[in-house]
Write a protein that holds these residues in place. Structure first.
Motif, PDB file in Angstrom:
ATOM      1  N   TYR A  75      -0.366   6.031  -9.507  1.00 42.92           N
ATOM      2  CA  TYR A  75      -0.061   5.281 -10.736  1.00 42.92           C
ATOM      3  C   TYR A  75      -1.095   4.165 -10.869  1.00 42.92           C
ATOM      4  CZ  TYR A  75       2.181   1.939 -13.874  1.00 42.92           C
ATOM      5  OH  TYR A  75       2.431   1.057 -14.903  1.00 42.92           O
ATOM      6  N   GLY A  76      -1.658   4.033 -12.058  1.00 43.46           N
ATOM      7  CA  GLY A  76      -2.634   2.978 -12.282  1.00 43.46           C
ATOM      8  C   GLY A  76      -2.265   2.118 -13.481  1.00 43.46           C
ATOM      9  N   HIS A  77      -2.533   0.831 -13.372  1.00 41.57           N
ATOM     10  CA  HIS A  77      -2.255  -0.090 -14.480  1.00 41.57           C
ATOM     11  C   HIS A  77      -3.421  -1.063 -14.605  1.00 41.57           C
ATOM     12  CE1 HIS A  77      -0.381  -3.135 -17.009  1.00 41.57           C
ATOM     13  NE2 HIS A  77       0.606  -2.267 -17.257  1.00 41.57           N
ATOM     14  N   LEU A  78      -3.841  -1.276 -15.830  1.00 39.44           N
ATOM     15  CA  LEU A  78      -5.012  -2.126 -16.077  1.00 39.44           C
ATOM     16  C   LEU A  78      -4.852  -3.509 -15.462  1.00 39.44           C
ATOM     17  CD1 LEU A  78      -7.729  -2.589 -17.622  1.00 39.44           C
ATOM     18  CD2 LEU A  78      -6.357  -3.323 -19.571  1.00 39.44           C
ATOM     19  N   ASP A  79      -3.658  -4.067 -15.583  1.00 48.67           N
ATOM     20  CA  ASP A  79      -3.431  -5.438 -15.110  1.00 48.67           C
ATOM     21  C   ASP A  79      -2.834  -5.493 -13.701  1.00 48.67           C
ATOM     22  OD1 ASP A  79      -4.305  -6.324 -17.610  1.00 48.67           O
ATOM     23  OD2 ASP A  79      -2.288  -6.043 -18.453  1.00 48.67           O
ATOM     24  N   GLY A  80      -2.639  -4.360 -13.124  1.00 51.25           N
ATOM     25  CA  GLY A  80      -2.053  -4.339 -11.773  1.00 51.25           C
ATOM     26  C   GLY A  80      -0.540  -4.456 -11.791  1.00 51.25           C
ATOM     27  N   SER A  81       0.070  -4.329 -12.952  1.00 54.19           N
ATOM     28  CA  SER A  81       1.530  -4.423 -13.019  1.00 54.19           C
ATOM     29  C   SER A  81       2.163  -3.270 -12.256  1.00 54.19           C
ATOM     30  CB  SER A  81       1.991  -4.383 -14.479  1.00 54.19           C
ATOM     31  OG  SER A  81       1.396  -5.447 -15.193  1.00 54.19           O
ATOM     32  N   GLY A  82       3.351  -3.526 -11.758  1.00 50.61           N
ATOM     33  CA  GLY A  82       4.043  -2.507 -10.976  1.00 50.61           C
ATOM     34  C   GLY A  82       3.601  -2.472  -9.535  1.00 50.61           C
ATOM     35  N   SER A  83       2.766  -3.452  -9.148  1.00 46.93           N
ATOM     36  CA  SER A  83       2.371  -3.547  -7.739  1.00 46.93           C
ATOM     37  C   SER A  83       2.257  -5.015  -7.368  1.00 46.93           C
ATOM     38  CB  SER A  83       1.041  -2.832  -7.495  1.00 46.93           C
ATOM     39  OG  SER A  83       0.014  -3.413  -8.259  1.00 46.93           O
ATOM     40  N   LEU A  84       2.290  -5.260  -6.077  1.00 45.63           N
ATOM     41  CA  LEU A  84       2.274  -6.632  -5.588  1.00 45.63           C
ATOM     42  C   LEU A  84       0.892  -7.265  -5.729  1.00 45.63           C
ATOM     43  CD1 LEU A  84       4.415  -6.170  -2.345  1.00 45.63           C
ATOM     44  CD2 LEU A  84       5.105  -7.341  -4.464  1.00 45.63           C
ATOM     45  N   GLY A  85       0.891  -8.556  -6.053  1.00 41.38           N
ATOM     46  CA  GLY A  85      -0.356  -9.299  -6.122  1.00 41.38           C
ATOM     47  C   GLY A  85      -0.744  -9.609  -7.561  1.00 41.38           C
ATOM     48  N   THR A  86      -1.336 -10.773  -7.745  1.00 43.79           N
ATOM     49  CA  THR A  86      -1.876 -11.158  -9.046  1.00 43.79           C
ATOM     50  C   THR A  86      -3.254 -11.763  -8.822  1.00 43.79           C
ATOM     51  OG1 THR A  86      -0.836 -13.329  -8.896  1.00 43.79           O
ATOM     52  CG2 THR A  86       0.372 -11.622 -10.114  1.00 43.79           C
ATOM     53  N   VAL A  87      -4.033 -11.814  -9.880  1.00 42.90           N
ATOM     54  CA  VAL A  87      -5.379 -12.375  -9.765  1.00 42.90           C
ATOM     55  C   VAL A  87      -5.280 -13.882  -9.553  1.00 42.90           C
ATOM     56  CG1 VAL A  87      -7.596 -12.713 -10.920  1.00 42.90           C
ATOM     57  CG2 VAL A  87      -6.327 -10.592 -11.250  1.00 42.90           C
ATOM     58  N   GLY A  88      -5.802 -14.357  -8.448  1.00 39.27           N
ATOM     59  CA  GLY A  88      -5.810 -15.783  -8.155  1.00 39.27           C
ATOM     60  C   GLY A  88      -4.440 -16.361  -7.902  1.00 39.27           C
ATOM     61  N   GLY A  89      -3.452 -15.499  -7.752  1.00 44.57           N
ATOM     62  CA  GLY A  89      -2.096 -15.991  -7.551  1.00 44.57           C
ATOM     63  C   GLY A  89      -1.479 -15.408  -6.305  1.00 44.57           C
ATOM     64  N   ALA A  90      -0.421 -14.610  -6.510  1.00 46.57           N
ATOM     65  CA  ALA A  90       0.301 -14.056  -5.371  1.00 46.57           C
ATOM     66  C   ALA A  90      -0.580 -13.093  -4.593  1.00 46.57           C
ATOM     67  CB  ALA A  90       1.555 -13.338  -5.862  1.00 46.57           C
ATOM     68  N   THR A  91      -0.402 -13.116  -3.292  1.00 47.58           N
ATOM     69  CA  THR A  91      -1.173 -12.184  -2.464  1.00 47.58           C
ATOM     70  C   THR A  91      -0.603 -10.775  -2.606  1.00 47.58           C
ATOM     71  OG1 THR A  91       0.251 -12.674  -0.596  1.00 47.58           O
ATOM     72  CG2 THR A  91      -1.802 -13.935  -0.791  1.00 47.58           C
ATOM     73  N   GLY A  92      -1.440  -9.833  -2.414  1.00 44.76           N
ATOM     74  CA  GLY A  92      -1.048  -8.430  -2.548  1.00 44.76           C
ATOM     75  C   GLY A  92      -2.283  -7.632  -2.881  1.00 44.76           C
ATOM     76  N   ASN A  93      -2.210  -6.358  -2.668  1.00 40.50           N
ATOM     77  CA  ASN A  93      -3.414  -5.539  -2.854  1.00 40.50           C
ATOM     78  C   ASN A  93      -3.593  -5.011  -4.273  1.00 40.50           C
ATOM     79  OD1 ASN A  93      -4.378  -5.809  -0.243  1.00 40.50           O
ATOM     80  ND2 ASN A  93      -3.086  -4.138   0.516  1.00 40.50           N
ATOM     81  N   ARG A  94      -2.654  -5.325  -5.156  1.00 41.75           N
ATOM     82  CA  ARG A  94      -2.755  -4.913  -6.558  1.00 41.75           C
ATOM     83  C   ARG A  94      -3.129  -3.420  -6.629  1.00 41.75           C
ATOM     84  NH1 ARG A  94      -6.533  -7.502  -9.863  1.00 41.75           N
ATOM     85  NH2 ARG A  94      -5.100  -7.294 -11.604  1.00 41.75           N
TER      86      ARG A  94
END
Lengths: 345, 222
Positions: A75-94
């Motif tokens: 599954y792929g999402h342009l903004d990384g939604s549906g997976s852990l992590g945000t840009v410059g925010g929460a840690t996670g592998n997006r």
């Protein structure tokens, strides 16, 4: 009586036919079967790799040590939604952003950041099926696959039946990912392609895109979500479980028919053994070791030998290719043999 | 009235390891120029001249046997080639080397001379090809040159390793000279001799034992 009698030169003009092209298609799944009706994942899919993709097996890998991966889903999402992590925010592998970027990089030109489906419909997210290379070898055979995913769509029945529209496309779009066809609803089970709704007539665009040369089926998650009721989770910085949800939907459909296609280049060698040639043998059972007499006295002036093997040699007498017959073929002074040896490259 | 069977036998070939290697190298090195036929797996003692159904069935047992698939190891294919000889041939040429094997002690002099002879035919003009499979065990020297000139005729299939380590000479006779080595205590290899005119082939074993020196004599006590 020289050993040169063991070899015979080919007449390159008449005996050798080079570069014969042939397209070979066969069932794509393990064992050469064309239809997959059972789908298994592995417990390891729940590990970190499972956030990105699931490997799908034909048999249960927990009980079958020879289970082979048939294809992978993600599954792929342009903004990384549906997976852990945000840009410059929460840690996670997006994970979903990584998958989205990976496929965009592979399949779209540099100035594009998302996929466009039929009718100029764009979407920020997708589901992807990527066939194992060992399964598809060279490419998937366009017009000869059908995937069913559980859900419902009007006039189709319980499951959504997806095929490509190569049958009605004479000039497929070709991008950096090779040829591209639309994924539409329909079926090929009757032996001919039957498209329910053309991609351009579908209000939300086609169901997805099909890249036969790469063995990738990309499905517009918006359309699949609406039809298959997968309930795609697009919450930011959340493990949405979209990959296992899509796996469940594929498993629920319990049907994936597909063929692979290979272009083979062959050379045919016409091996001609004339009536006076190759009538004696070095086989130790053909003559006695002590005197050289024939083991069968009737072979005197009427020797009989059997051809079981054909060897192709170069000028240095190096054996380059070998072919075996299914049964021994009798050779004698009253018989000639013509054997066509096919060598695929 | 039945239809005549006019089909050609069609078989699929596989590349041998050597074939794959040459194909991978490119440079147009993969060039098939000739073929040979073989009857590996056939035992002519199964030819049954007492078959109750008559002459057409003498070879029925052989003709109905299934054959094994080809293997890519070129050393295991075409072991027994079919050859073309005059129809009146009553006996096949046989190579007689006189000794079934050679055994040397390291440092055992100048080696032994191999003088093969050909029964039922002759190789007197072109001589013999002597091929030793491993030169770490022994090397070959031409004893007596053949009157006619010919390149070494190596019909045996050698593995890549054997090609690297082998040595072949052409002559009427050849001398086998043992080599020296430190380990192991014994080395073995084979010498294949091929008649350059008849193609008759014979193989013998060569063994070289390491010389074990005795322990130094104990000092004499006064």
């Amino acid at each position: 009586m020289a050993l040169a009698g063991a070899y015979k030169l080919f007449d390159q003009e008449n005996d050798v036919v080079k570069n014969i092209k042939a397209t070979i298609s066969s069932g794509i799944w393990s064992g050469g079967t064309g239809t997959l009706t059972t789908f298994f994942s592995q417990s390891a899919n729940s590990s970190s790799a499972g956030k990105y993709y699931y490997d799908v097996y034909k048999t249960d890998p927990s009980s079958d040590t020879e289970a082979e991966v048939q294809f992978s889903i993600g599954y792929g999402h342009l903004d990384g939604s549906g997976s852990l992590g945000t840009v410059g925010g929460a840690t996670g592998n997006r994970a979903s952003a990584a998958i989205h970027a990976q496929l965009v990089n592979l399949l779209l030109p540099p100035n594009k950041d998302r996929f466009t489906y039929a009718g100029s419909v764009t979407s920020k997210h997708f589901f992807v099926l990527s066939l194992k290379r060992a399964r598809m070898r060279e490419k998937m055979d366009p017009g000869n696959w059908e995937l069913r995913i559980s859900g419902s769509v009007k006039n189709v029945g319980e499951n959504i039946r997806l095929i490509d529209d190569s049958n009605s496309t004479t000039d497929p779009e070709a991008g950096i990912g090779g040829r591209v066809f639309n994924v539409v609803t329909g079926s090929i089970t009757s032996g001919t392609t039957s498209i329910n709704t053309a991609a351009s007539s579908n209000p939300g665009g086609g169901y997805g895109l099909f890249y036969p040369d790469l063995g990738i089926v990309l499905l517009n998650a918006d359309i699949v979500d609406a039809s298959a009721s997968i309930s795609v989770n697009t919450t930011s910085n959340t493990d949405g479980g979209n990959v296992p949800a899509f796996f469940s939907s594929v498993k629920g459909g319990a049907y994936f028919q597909a063929r692979r296609e290979e272009k083979l280049s062959s050379t045919h060698y016409f091996v001609r053994a004339g009536n006076k040639e190759f009538n004696f043998s070095n086989n130790p059972t053909f003559f006695t070791a002590s005197t050289g007499d024939f083991t069968q006295p009737t072979f005197f002036k009427d020797p009989k030998v059997y051809i079981t093997t054909v060897g192709l040699f170069n000028n240095s007498n190096e054996l380059l290719a070998v072919a075996k017959l299914s049964q021994p073929v009798l050779k004698s002074y009253s018989r000639e043999a013509l054997i066509k040896v096919k060598l695929d490259f | 009235m039945g239809f005549l069977n006019n089909t050609t036998i069609t078989v699929d070939a596989i590349l041998t390891k050597r074939g794959r290697e040459l194909l991978a190298r490119g440079n147009n090195e993969f060039q098939v120029t000739k073929f040979a036929l073989a009857d590996d797996e056939v035992d002519y003692r199964l030819w049954d001249t007492s078959h109750p159904n008559g002459t057409n069935f003498y070879g029925a047992v052989i003709e109905n046997m299934p054959l094994l698939e080809p293997v890519p190891d070129e050393t295991q294919a075409l072991k027994y080639k079919l050859i073309s000889l005059p129809k009146e041939t009553s006996r096949l040429p046989i190579l007689d080397i006189a000794v079934p094997s050679l055994t040397f002690q390291q440092g055992g002099g100048n080696g032994d001379l191999l003088s093969p002879g050909t029964l039922n035919s002759t190789d007197a003009d072109l001589g013999y090809t002597f091929l030793i499979h491993d030169t770490a065990v022994a090397r070959l020297q031409i004893g007596q040159a053949a009157p006619g000139q010919t390149a070494p005729l190596v019909p045996v299939n050698l593995s890549s390793e054997e090609i690297t380590n082998s040595q072949s000479v052409v002559g009427l006779t050849a001398r086998v000279v043992p080599q020296t080595f430190t380990t192991p205590n014994k080395k073995k290899t084979q010498i294949t001799v091929v008649g350059n005119q008849t193609g008759a082939t014979q193989t013998i074993t060569v063994t070289v034992n390491k010389t074990v020196l005795g322990s130094p004599a104990s000092p004499v006590s006064s």
